[in-house]
Design an enzyme around this catalytic site. Structure first.
Site, PDB file in Angstrom:
ATOM      1  N   ALA A  16       0.864  -1.171   0.000  1.00  0.00           N
ATOM      2  CA  ALA A  16       0.000   0.000   0.000  1.00  0.00           C
ATOM      3  C   ALA A  16       0.896   1.214   0.000  1.00  0.00           C
ATOM      4  O   ALA A  16       2.063   1.132   0.348  1.00  0.00           O
ATOM      5  CB  ALA A  16      -0.904   0.001   1.223  1.00  0.00           C
ATOM      6  N   CYS A  17       0.330   2.337  -0.400  1.00  0.00           N
ATOM      7  CA  CYS A  17       1.127   3.556  -0.381  1.00  0.00           C
ATOM      8  C   CYS A  17       1.253   4.077   1.051  1.00  0.00           C
ATOM      9  O   CYS A  17       0.401   3.840   1.897  1.00  0.00           O
ATOM     10  CB  CYS A  17       0.470   4.628  -1.243  1.00  0.00           C
ATOM     11  SG  CYS A  17       0.405   4.203  -2.997  1.00  0.00           S
TER      12      CYS A  17
END
Length: 379
Positions: A16-17
């Site tokens: 995920a960012c």
């Protein structure tokens, strides 16, 4: 001389960012080391296919000029020649140089980066445009008409530094901890979901001094993109986050709306919630949804948006992506993870998690009265 340090890209692991933002509301400037350390603590959220930073207050010697950072893909010197000619014809360029980098940093196939400090040289009908509108128009012309040239940032006294690598690699490449001091920093580690991991596609995205870092996916991208094209914004960087930068420029700079209103456009209440509001609120939210429906942002997302003097973080209305905020004196932090904030400021005064669609806002003390007056006029 063309540089190429690392040749093997990491695998595209699904993670995920990671987002981080910090502002010193007193206006004191500090190095990029804090932002870098926060991102290192969230390394698990990225995969090395993108990292980047935005910093404000870093060019005090040229603060009255637009600092135009341009990336030349594949070291295309013909593109650079065309950009130089374009800028000379449309701007008074007072200084230009290749952005200093550390060639030993662990990054893959970096493109060429130059920065130009310039003021508009308007002619003909362009004299009717404000300086900011003129710069936006010229940025769009470079991005759409000169192949392999991409304007990475275009605001005054600020800059974006980004590329393919983990954030700490990008920071080392651009020497952010050593070379720059700003009063506000935002940072991003990227996990590209549906788009390629390339230098131009890393975050932050920028237009003028607006920058956006984003975690999630914008399923309304097509609708948002088409709406923004009606106002002269064109998406060229192959990722959904670009629409957010242009949307905040349109709503906040051109139309003068404060984030307290813009947040209700991006993440409005559901219609069944509006139906049970009192008449004043019902009329307000109905008006927003009727007029700005194409800028509703659908999908799971969290963003941190910054411009001079102001930073805010906000997540989608049902909180499908995380956001946490913390404060210590004049320092305000926003991040994907509380651990990242505590990694750089262990003894926080306050930590809190906002509701979906509720913005966390940090402003310079000098701007708070101005915004309070603007909001009272809206109400």
């Amino acid at each position: 001389m063309r540089r190429s340090r690392r040749v093997v890209l990491p695998d595209k692991d699904h993670q995920a960012c990671g987002l981080f933002g910090v502002i010193d509301r007193s206006g004191n400037r500090f190095s990029g080391e804090m932002a870098v350390n926060a991102m290192v603590s969230m390394k698990v959220r990225g995969n090395g296919l993108g990292g980047g930073f935005a910093a404000y207050g870093i060019y005090p010697d040229y603060k009255d000029y637009y600092a135009i950072h341009i990336m030349f893909q594949d070291w295309d010197m013909e593109a650079k020649h065309r950009v130089d000619e374009f800028l000379d014809a449309n701007f008074d360029v007072v200084y230009a140089e290749e952005i200093p980098v550390n060639p030993e940093a662990n990054v893959a196939s970096p493109p060429l980066f130059w920065r130009y400090f310039a003021s508009p040289k308007k002619k003909g009908d362009d004299k009717k445009l404000s300086d900011d509108d003129y710069v936006v128009k010229k940025v769009m012309e470079i991005n759409t008409k000169i192949e392999n040239a991409y304007v990475i940032s275009s605001g005054k006294d600020m800059g974006v530094f980004k590329g393919v690598g983990f954030p700490e690699d990008i920071a080392e490449y651009f020497m952010l901890a050593e070379e720059y001091k700003g009063y506000m920093w935002t940072a991003h580690s990227r996990f590209p979901t549906n788009t390629p991991g390339w230098w131009g596609g890393a975050h932050p995205f920028c237009i003028l001094d607006w920058t956006v870092v984003h975690n999630g996916e914008i399923s309304s991208y097509g609708t948002n993109k088409r709406y923004l094209e009606m106002f002269g914004y064109y998406c060229t960087l192959l990722t959904d986050t670009e629409v957010m930068a242009y949307a905040v420029d349109l709503l906040m700079r051109k139309q003068g709306l404060p984030i307290e209103i813009v947040s209700k456009i991006f993440a409005p209440p559901m219609w069944d919630h509006i139906d049970i509001m009192d008449e004043k609120k019902k009329r307000f939210y109905t008006t927003l949804r009727m007029n700005y429906g194409p800028l509703l942002i659908n999908g799971p997302w969290t963003i941190i948006v910054a411009r001079h003097g102001e930073m805010f973080g906000i997540t989608d209305r049902i909180r499908l992506r995380p956001i946490t905020s913390g404060e210590k004196g004049d320092m305000l932090f926003v991040s994907s993870e509380e651990s990242a904030i505590r990694a750089v400021c262990p003894d926080l005064d306050r930590v809190y998690t906002p509701m979906g669609g509720e913005p966390v806002i940090g402003r310079l003390r000098s701007r708070e009265k101005e915004i309070a007056k603007q909001l009272s006029e809206v109400e």
